[in-house]
Design a protein around this motif. Structure first.
Motif, PDB file in Angstrom:
ATOM      1  N   VAL A 253     -46.300 -16.063  26.860  1.00 26.22           N
ATOM      2  CA  VAL A 253     -46.202 -16.143  28.322  1.00 26.22           C
ATOM      3  C   VAL A 253     -47.482 -16.728  28.914  1.00 26.22           C
ATOM      4  CG1 VAL A 253     -45.999 -14.768  30.432  1.00 26.22           C
ATOM      5  CG2 VAL A 253     -44.507 -14.278  28.476  1.00 26.22           C
ATOM      6  N   GLY A 254     -48.614 -16.446  28.269  1.00 24.40           N
ATOM      7  CA  GLY A 254     -49.892 -16.985  28.720  1.00 24.40           C
ATOM      8  C   GLY A 254     -50.216 -18.348  28.129  1.00 24.40           C
ATOM      9  N   LYS A 255     -49.232 -19.006  27.537  1.00 20.99           N
ATOM     10  CA  LYS A 255     -49.403 -20.322  26.903  1.00 20.99           C
ATOM     11  C   LYS A 255     -50.497 -20.296  25.835  1.00 20.99           C
ATOM     12  CE  LYS A 255     -47.666 -23.040  30.804  1.00 20.99           C
ATOM     13  NZ  LYS A 255     -47.915 -24.177  31.726  1.00 20.99           N
ATOM     14  N   GLN A 256     -50.502 -19.214  25.053  1.00 24.93           N
ATOM     15  CA  GLN A 256     -51.471 -19.058  23.992  1.00 24.93           C
ATOM     16  C   GLN A 256     -50.806 -18.926  22.627  1.00 24.93           C
ATOM     17  OE1 GLN A 256     -54.228 -15.898  24.964  1.00 24.93           O
ATOM     18  NE2 GLN A 256     -54.751 -16.807  26.939  1.00 24.93           N
ATOM     19  N   GLY A 257     -49.628 -19.521  22.472  1.00 21.14           N
ATOM     20  CA  GLY A 257     -49.008 -19.573  21.157  1.00 21.14           C
ATOM     21  C   GLY A 257     -49.806 -20.516  20.273  1.00 21.14           C
ATOM     22  N   LEU A 258     -50.169 -20.067  19.085  1.00 24.03           N
ATOM     23  CA  LEU A 258     -51.015 -20.880  18.214  1.00 24.03           C
ATOM     24  C   LEU A 258     -50.241 -22.023  17.562  1.00 24.03           C
ATOM     25  CD1 LEU A 258     -53.905 -21.152  17.086  1.00 24.03           C
ATOM     26  CD2 LEU A 258     -53.175 -19.733  15.142  1.00 24.03           C
ATOM     27  N   LEU A 259     -48.992 -21.773  17.213  1.00 15.95           N
ATOM     28  CA  LEU A 259     -48.175 -22.788  16.557  1.00 15.95           C
ATOM     29  C   LEU A 259     -47.244 -23.458  17.569  1.00 15.95           C
ATOM     30  CD1 LEU A 259     -47.068 -20.860  13.331  1.00 15.95           C
ATOM     31  CD2 LEU A 259     -49.157 -22.195  13.720  1.00 15.95           C
ATOM     32  N   HIS A 260     -46.973 -24.713  17.352  1.00 14.68           N
ATOM     33  CA  HIS A 260     -46.020 -25.423  18.211  1.00 14.68           C
ATOM     34  C   HIS A 260     -44.679 -24.693  18.229  1.00 14.68           C
ATOM     35  CE1 HIS A 260     -43.953 -28.875  20.059  1.00 14.68           C
ATOM     36  NE2 HIS A 260     -42.953 -28.550  19.242  1.00 14.68           N
ATOM     37  N   SER A 261     -44.197 -24.298  17.053  1.00 18.18           N
ATOM     38  CA  SER A 261     -42.890 -23.640  16.952  1.00 18.18           C
ATOM     39  C   SER A 261     -42.868 -22.312  17.693  1.00 18.18           C
ATOM     40  CB  SER A 261     -42.511 -23.435  15.482  1.00 18.18           C
ATOM     41  OG  SER A 261     -43.518 -22.702  14.799  1.00 18.18           O
ATOM     42  N   ASP A 262     -43.994 -21.626  17.758  1.00 15.96           N
ATOM     43  CA  ASP A 262     -44.052 -20.366  18.497  1.00 15.96           C
ATOM     44  C   ASP A 262     -43.946 -20.611  20.002  1.00 15.96           C
ATOM     45  OD1 ASP A 262     -44.248 -18.847  16.218  1.00 15.96           O
ATOM     46  OD2 ASP A 262     -46.421 -18.643  16.308  1.00 15.96           O
ATOM     47  N   GLN A 263     -44.735 -21.530  20.514  1.00 14.26           N
ATOM     48  CA  GLN A 263     -44.709 -21.779  21.959  1.00 14.26           C
ATOM     49  C   GLN A 263     -43.374 -22.343  22.418  1.00 14.26           C
ATOM     50  OE1 GLN A 263     -47.487 -20.786  23.957  1.00 14.26           O
ATOM     51  NE2 GLN A 263     -45.768 -20.896  25.409  1.00 14.26           N
ATOM     52  N   GLU A 264     -42.619 -22.940  21.493  1.00 14.61           N
ATOM     53  CA  GLU A 264     -41.283 -23.433  21.820  1.00 14.61           C
ATOM     54  C   GLU A 264     -40.364 -22.305  22.301  1.00 14.61           C
ATOM     55  OE1 GLU A 264     -39.257 -26.687  21.359  1.00 14.61           O
ATOM     56  OE2 GLU A 264     -41.232 -27.003  22.254  1.00 14.61           O
ATOM     57  N   LEU A 265     -40.653 -21.078  21.912  1.00 17.81           N
ATOM     58  CA  LEU A 265     -39.840 -19.942  22.349  1.00 17.81           C
ATOM     59  C   LEU A 265     -40.015 -19.664  23.835  1.00 17.81           C
ATOM     60  CD1 LEU A 265     -40.520 -17.450  19.405  1.00 17.81           C
ATOM     61  CD2 LEU A 265     -38.633 -19.080  19.639  1.00 17.81           C
ATOM     62  N   PHE A 266     -41.129 -20.136  24.397  1.00 18.66           N
ATOM     63  CA  PHE A 266     -41.378 -19.944  25.834  1.00 18.66           C
ATOM     64  C   PHE A 266     -41.906 -21.265  26.387  1.00 18.66           C
ATOM     65  CE2 PHE A 266     -43.618 -18.530  29.654  1.00 18.66           C
ATOM     66  CZ  PHE A 266     -42.703 -17.636  30.194  1.00 18.66           C
ATOM     67  N   ASN A 267     -40.956 -22.154  26.637  1.00 15.66           N
ATOM     68  CA  ASN A 267     -41.351 -23.492  27.071  1.00 15.66           C
ATOM     69  C   ASN A 267     -40.259 -24.116  27.939  1.00 15.66           C
ATOM     70  OD1 ASN A 267     -43.130 -25.726  27.121  1.00 15.66           O
ATOM     71  ND2 ASN A 267     -42.016 -26.728  25.463  1.00 15.66           N
ATOM     72  N   GLY A 268     -39.661 -23.262  28.793  1.00 14.67           N
ATOM     73  CA  GLY A 268     -38.615 -23.749  29.674  1.00 14.67           C
ATOM     74  C   GLY A 268     -37.238 -23.800  29.047  1.00 14.67           C
ATOM     75  N   GLY A 269     -37.050 -23.115  27.922  1.00  9.73           N
ATOM     76  CA  GLY A 269     -35.778 -23.159  27.218  1.00  9.73           C
ATOM     77  C   GLY A 269     -35.001 -21.859  27.283  1.00  9.73           C
ATOM     78  N   SER A 270     -34.024 -21.743  26.395  1.00  4.89           N
ATOM     79  CA  SER A 270     -33.057 -20.640  26.444  1.00  4.89           C
ATOM     80  C   SER A 270     -33.642 -19.279  26.096  1.00  4.89           C
ATOM     81  CB  SER A 270     -31.890 -20.941  25.497  1.00  4.89           C
ATOM     82  OG  SER A 270     -32.351 -21.019  24.144  1.00  4.89           O
ATOM     83  N   GLN A 271     -34.802 -19.252  25.441  1.00  8.17           N
ATOM     84  CA  GLN A 271     -35.369 -17.968  25.011  1.00  8.17           C
ATOM     85  C   GLN A 271     -36.452 -17.436  25.944  1.00  8.17           C
ATOM     86  OE1 GLN A 271     -33.787 -16.425  22.218  1.00  8.17           O
ATOM     87  NE2 GLN A 271     -32.533 -18.129  22.940  1.00  8.17           N
ATOM     88  N   ASP A 272     -36.728 -18.151  27.027  1.00  7.33           N
ATOM     89  CA  ASP A 272     -37.803 -17.736  27.937  1.00  7.33           C
ATOM     90  C   ASP A 272     -37.614 -16.314  28.460  1.00  7.33           C
ATOM     91  OD1 ASP A 272     -38.770 -20.287  27.590  1.00  7.33           O
ATOM     92  OD2 ASP A 272     -39.051 -20.684  29.730  1.00  7.33           O
ATOM     93  N   ALA A 273     -36.397 -16.002  28.915  1.00 12.22           N
ATOM     94  CA  ALA A 273     -36.146 -14.691  29.502  1.00 12.22           C
ATOM     95  C   ALA A 273     -36.337 -13.584  28.470  1.00 12.22           C
ATOM     96  CB  ALA A 273     -34.742 -14.625  30.087  1.00 12.22           C
ATOM     97  N   LEU A 274     -35.894 -13.824  27.248  1.00 15.64           N
ATOM     98  CA  LEU A 274     -36.041 -12.814  26.200  1.00 15.64           C
ATOM     99  C   LEU A 274     -37.506 -12.626  25.831  1.00 15.64           C
ATOM    100  CD1 LEU A 274     -34.672 -10.859  24.266  1.00 15.64           C
ATOM    101  CD2 LEU A 274     -34.369 -12.752  22.646  1.00 15.64           C
ATOM    102  N   VAL A 275     -38.246 -13.708  25.728  1.00 15.59           N
ATOM    103  CA  VAL A 275     -39.679 -13.606  25.441  1.00 15.59           C
ATOM    104  C   VAL A 275     -40.381 -12.807  26.532  1.00 15.59           C
ATOM    105  CG1 VAL A 275     -41.835 -14.920  25.304  1.00 15.59           C
ATOM    106  CG2 VAL A 275     -39.829 -15.692  24.033  1.00 15.59           C
ATOM    107  N   ARG A 276     -40.063 -13.096  27.773  1.00 15.74           N
ATOM    108  CA  ARG A 276     -40.692 -12.354  28.869  1.00 15.74           C
ATOM    109  C   ARG A 276     -40.318 -10.877  28.803  1.00 15.74           C
ATOM    110  NH1 ARG A 276     -43.313 -14.164  33.171  1.00 15.74           N
ATOM    111  NH2 ARG A 276     -42.501 -16.285  33.016  1.00 15.74           N
TER     112      ARG A 276
END
Length: 317
Positions: A253-276
């Motif tokens: 949520v703080g845009k501190q995912g270390l891996l590209h694939s991790d930050q993809e989970l919270f990047n304006g896509g379908s999993q944003d709400a679940l991550v939050r």
């Protein structure tokens, strides 16, 4: 509120413990043939994690990399021979997956107590659960009765394991191919609340991507320069790297995912709400993670007369 959350978690895990495990696996499989199995695994894992807390993440990752390649069959543990190339040197595993010696140590103790009875696949499944729980995460009921593969597939390891540069669509598809939902995928990705990654894996993200905290990127660059230092390590969850909690989702949520694939989970896509949601509710994450681990642990197990019970996890009998 906290007590209510705890009660809900206890109810969930009680139901999980009483549920029928998929397929031919059963939590009581070794009740008579090796009654002290789970105590032996717990004790050995406690010692391993006490020596090196990072080992908890390593064993969890080892189990994941085993299950995603032809099922949870301990194929990843097989050493290469003059006539056989296994999974250890597949690109996603080479100089990356570790903890083999911990599984060896547990196997030695189990063999001393119950000769030629317990598979390396079951030992790995139990060790992964203890790794999570010993670092403060949930527990779950592990179905048992897996047998060990007599072969392994480097090519399958190269193609089946999700890469750290994958986008969200690729991740959902790769997990879906294993019968795991997008929700399972997002929950299982929470395994990155513990563990480390090498500079060579995340360099491109911290130098080239825009959906990243500037301060976070600058801090990572100090140990991961534009050139050199490929093996330098950084925590996947910088706040609590050895504590199994929901910190991973807070970092996303703080845009501190270390891996590209991790930050993809919270990047304006379908999993944003679940991550939050997970970032705000550690109990919900723990429950979903435990349920997803049960599902993953049931991927294509060898049972009955298929496979074997290896006496040495590194080689076939």
């Amino acid at each position: 509120m906290a007590s209510l959350l705890l009660l809900r978690r206890l109810i969930f895990f009680s139901l999980l413990a009483c549920s029928v495990v998929h397929g031919q696996l059963s939590p009581t499989f070794y009740a008579k043939s090796c009654p002290n199995l789970q105590t032996i695994v717990r004790s050995a894992m406690a010692q391993a994690v006490a020596r090196e807390p990072r080992m908890g993440a390593s064993i969890l990752r080892l189990f994941f990399h085993d299950c995603f390649v032809n099922g949870c069959d301990a194929s990843i543990l097989l050493d290469d021979t003059a006539t056989f190339t296994g999974e250890k040197n597949a690109l996603p595993n080479q100089n990356s997956v570790r903890g083999y010696e911990v599984i060896d140590a547990i196997k030695t103790r189990v063999e001393a107590a119950c000769r030629a009875t317990v598979s390396c696949a079951d030992i790995t499944a139990l060790a992964a659960r203890e790794a999570v729980n010993l670092l403060g995460g949930p527990s779950w009921t592990v179905g048992l009765g897996r047998r060990d593969a007599r072969t392994a597939s480097k090519s399958a390891a190269d193609s089946n394991l999700p890469p750290p540069f994958a986008n969200l669509g690729t991740l959902i598809a790769m997990f879906g191919a294993k019968g795991l939902t997008a929700r399972d995928m997002t929950a299982l990705s929470g395994a990155h609340t513990i563990g480390m990654a090498r500079c060579g894996i995340f360099r491109s993200r911290i130098f080239n991507e825009s959906n990243i905290s500037a301060g976070f990127a600058a801090a990572r660059k100090r140990a991961c320069p534009a050139a050199g230092g490929d093996g330098n390590l950084a925590a996947l969850d910088a706040a609590t790297p050895n504590r199994f909690d929901n910190g991973f989702y807070k970092s996303l949520v703080g845009k501190q995912g270390l891996l590209h694939s991790d930050q993809e989970l919270f990047n304006g896509g379908s999993q944003d709400a679940l991550v939050r949601s997970y970032s705000l509710n550690g109990g919900a994450f723990a429950a979903d993670f435990a349920a997803a681990m049960v599902k993953m642990g049931n991927l294509s197990p060898l049972t009955g007369r298929n496979g074997e019970i290896r006496l040495n996890c590194r080689k076939v009998n």
